[in-house]
Design a protein around this motif. Structure first.
Motif, PDB file in Angstrom:
ATOM      1  N   LYS A  15       0.825  -1.198   0.000  1.00 11.69           N
ATOM      2  CA  LYS A  15       0.000   0.000   0.000  1.00 11.69           C
ATOM      3  C   LYS A  15       0.865   1.257   0.000  1.00 11.69           C
ATOM      4  CE  LYS A  15      -3.699  -0.720   2.774  1.00 11.69           C
ATOM      5  NZ  LYS A  15      -4.584  -0.503   3.919  1.00 11.69           N
ATOM      6  N   GLU A  16       1.960   1.195   0.731  1.00 16.66           N
ATOM      7  CA  GLU A  16       2.889   2.328   0.826  1.00 16.66           C
ATOM      8  C   GLU A  16       3.505   2.638  -0.535  1.00 16.66           C
ATOM      9  OE1 GLU A  16       4.605   5.295   3.188  1.00 16.66           O
ATOM     10  OE2 GLU A  16       3.092   3.826   3.720  1.00 16.66           O
ATOM     11  N   GLN A  17       3.846   1.616  -1.295  1.00 13.58           N
ATOM     12  CA  GLN A  17       4.417   1.827  -2.625  1.00 13.58           C
ATOM     13  C   GLN A  17       3.414   2.507  -3.541  1.00 13.58           C
ATOM     14  OE1 GLN A  17       7.613   1.394  -3.440  1.00 13.58           O
ATOM     15  NE2 GLN A  17       7.095   2.370  -5.372  1.00 13.58           N
ATOM     16  N   LYS A  18       2.157   2.146  -3.416  1.00 17.47           N
ATOM     17  CA  LYS A  18       1.106   2.783  -4.215  1.00 17.47           C
ATOM     18  C   LYS A  18       1.003   4.263  -3.852  1.00 17.47           C
ATOM     19  CE  LYS A  18      -3.811   2.438  -5.210  1.00 17.47           C
ATOM     20  NZ  LYS A  18      -5.077   1.871  -4.799  1.00 17.47           N
ATOM     21  N   ASN A  19       1.069   4.588  -2.564  1.00 19.04           N
ATOM     22  CA  ASN A  19       1.016   5.982  -2.124  1.00 19.04           C
ATOM     23  C   ASN A  19       2.219   6.767  -2.630  1.00 19.04           C
ATOM     24  OD1 ASN A  19      -1.356   5.527  -0.758  1.00 19.04           O
ATOM     25  ND2 ASN A  19      -0.380   5.251   1.231  1.00 19.04           N
ATOM     26  N   ILE A  20       3.386   6.148  -2.642  1.00 15.88           N
ATOM     27  CA  ILE A  20       4.599   6.810  -3.130  1.00 15.88           C
ATOM     28  C   ILE A  20       4.462   7.102  -4.622  1.00 15.88           C
ATOM     29  CG2 ILE A  20       7.062   6.482  -3.585  1.00 15.88           C
ATOM     30  CD1 ILE A  20       7.205   4.965  -0.912  1.00 15.88           C
ATOM     31  N   THR A  47       8.947  24.443  -0.416  1.00 13.44           N
ATOM     32  CA  THR A  47       9.179  23.005  -0.363  1.00 13.44           C
ATOM     33  C   THR A  47       7.848  22.332  -0.055  1.00 13.44           C
ATOM     34  OG1 THR A  47      11.397  23.403   0.468  1.00 13.44           O
ATOM     35  CG2 THR A  47      10.521  21.196   0.744  1.00 13.44           C
ATOM     36  N   LEU A  48       7.458  21.393  -0.905  1.00 14.12           N
ATOM     37  CA  LEU A  48       6.202  20.676  -0.739  1.00 14.12           C
ATOM     38  C   LEU A  48       6.498  19.217  -0.430  1.00 14.12           C
ATOM     39  CD1 LEU A  48       5.691  23.097  -2.812  1.00 14.12           C
ATOM     40  CD2 LEU A  48       3.598  21.913  -3.296  1.00 14.12           C
ATOM     41  N   ARG A  49       5.876  18.709   0.621  1.00 17.59           N
ATOM     42  CA  ARG A  49       6.069  17.315   1.008  1.00 17.59           C
ATOM     43  C   ARG A  49       4.789  16.537   0.696  1.00 17.59           C
ATOM     44  NH1 ARG A  49       6.604  15.706   7.117  1.00 17.59           N
ATOM     45  NH2 ARG A  49       4.388  15.573   6.830  1.00 17.59           N
ATOM     46  N   PHE A  50       4.842  15.740  -0.364  1.00 14.74           N
ATOM     47  CA  PHE A  50       3.696  14.937  -0.759  1.00 14.74           C
ATOM     48  C   PHE A  50       3.642  13.633   0.028  1.00 14.74           C
ATOM     49  CE2 PHE A  50       4.505  17.557  -4.492  1.00 14.74           C
ATOM     50  CZ  PHE A  50       3.250  18.057  -4.735  1.00 14.74           C
ATOM     51  N   HIS A  51       4.808  13.145   0.416  1.00 15.91           N
ATOM     52  CA  HIS A  51       4.950  11.888   1.157  1.00 15.91           C
ATOM     53  C   HIS A  51       6.275  11.987   1.890  1.00 15.91           C
ATOM     54  CE1 HIS A  51       5.771   7.551   1.700  1.00 15.91           C
ATOM     55  NE2 HIS A  51       4.455   7.462   1.763  1.00 15.91           N
ATOM     56  N   ALA A  62       3.585  11.128  -8.917  1.00 16.42           N
ATOM     57  CA  ALA A  62       2.783  11.635 -10.033  1.00 16.42           C
ATOM     58  C   ALA A  62       2.354  13.074  -9.778  1.00 16.42           C
ATOM     59  CB  ALA A  62       1.558  10.751 -10.243  1.00 16.42           C
ATOM     60  N   GLN A  63       1.975  13.367  -8.540  1.00 17.29           N
ATOM     61  CA  GLN A  63       1.605  14.747  -8.193  1.00 17.29           C
ATOM     62  C   GLN A  63       2.807  15.674  -8.293  1.00 17.29           C
ATOM     63  OE1 GLN A  63      -0.975  16.072  -5.332  1.00 17.29           O
ATOM     64  NE2 GLN A  63      -2.570  15.054  -6.509  1.00 17.29           N
ATOM     65  N   ALA A  64       3.973  15.201  -7.881  1.00 20.42           N
ATOM     66  CA  ALA A  64       5.186  16.025  -7.959  1.00 20.42           C
ATOM     67  C   ALA A  64       5.556  16.292  -9.417  1.00 20.42           C
ATOM     68  CB  ALA A  64       6.337  15.335  -7.237  1.00 20.42           C
ATOM     69  N   GLU A  65       5.367  15.307 -10.283  1.00 17.54           N
ATOM     70  CA  GLU A  65       5.627  15.502 -11.707  1.00 17.54           C
ATOM     71  C   GLU A  65       4.648  16.509 -12.310  1.00 17.54           C
ATOM     72  OE1 GLU A  65       8.038  14.433 -13.801  1.00 17.54           O
ATOM     73  OE2 GLU A  65       8.998  13.642 -12.004  1.00 17.54           O
ATOM     74  N   LYS A  66       3.402  16.440 -11.884  1.00 16.99           N
ATOM     75  CA  LYS A  66       2.386  17.374 -12.350  1.00 16.99           C
ATOM     76  C   LYS A  66       2.759  18.806 -11.949  1.00 16.99           C
ATOM     77  CE  LYS A  66      -2.653  17.700 -12.258  1.00 16.99           C
ATOM     78  NZ  LYS A  66      -3.855  17.181 -11.612  1.00 16.99           N
ATOM     79  N   LEU A  67       3.413  18.930 -10.831  1.00 20.27           N
ATOM     80  CA  LEU A  67       3.817  20.237 -10.305  1.00 20.27           C
ATOM     81  C   LEU A  67       4.855  20.906 -11.198  1.00 20.27           C
ATOM     82  CD1 LEU A  67       3.294  21.926  -7.704  1.00 20.27           C
ATOM     83  CD2 LEU A  67       5.364  20.931  -6.801  1.00 20.27           C
ATOM     84  N   ASN A  68       5.692  20.130 -11.879  1.00 19.56           N
ATOM     85  CA  ASN A  68       6.732  20.695 -12.741  1.00 19.56           C
ATOM     86  C   ASN A  68       6.165  21.472 -13.913  1.00 19.56           C
ATOM     87  OD1 ASN A  68       8.707  19.568 -11.130  1.00 19.56           O
ATOM     88  ND2 ASN A  68       8.873  17.727 -12.367  1.00 19.56           N
TER      89      ASN A  68
END
Length: 149
Positions: A57-62, A130-134, A67-73
């Protein structure tokens, strides 16, 4: 004193980390507030089993956080604010304002996971946050503060 954290604690660790703290801090604050429990051999075994079961489950969250961090670029944010002479703002820009602007662009992140270098912004210009997604996915983001026309 070794403790297992039940919740994320700023400047100490994340949930399910085993940390070493001074006796008074652990006994008088962390344990009574429900932030931690003693790291006995039995609680360590329970923690190891829990972490093993949670790995998939943790790998799925990562992956979702990456994906969200890539969208941020691909996003360019310009926050507008009223300003006076010398690029000084009336009021300030905070992490809540940045979180709101990001949510309008489709990146949902809680404001407590946004850290603007220097705290509140009181002048026009370009800034970095600095944004912390995980716990393992941290991204730097550059945005502009511009004056209203």
């Amino acid at each position: 004193m070794e403790l297992i954290l039940k919740k994320d604690v700023d400047k100490l660790g994340f949930k399910d980390d085993v940390v070493n703290v001074k006796n008074g801090y652990g006994r008088n604050f962390l344990i009574p507030q429900g932030y931690a429990e003693l790291a006995t051999p039995s609680t360590r075994k329970v923690l190891a089993e829990t972490l093993k079961q949670r790995a998939y489950k943790e790998q799925k969250n990562i992956d979702e956080a990456k994906a969200q961090a890539e969208k941020l670029n691909n996003i360019e944010i310009k926050l507008t604010a009223k300003s006076g002479a010398g690029d000084k703002l009336f009021g300030s820009i905070t992490d809540a304002d940045l979180a709101e602007a990001l949510s309008k662009e489709g990146v949902s992140i809680d404001r407590k996971y946004i850290s603007i270098a220097g705290g509140n912004i009181k002048r026009l210009g370009q800034y970095e946050a600095t944004l912390r997604f995980h716990r393992e996915v941290i991204s730097n983001f550059t945005f502009d503060v511009v004056g209203e026309a």
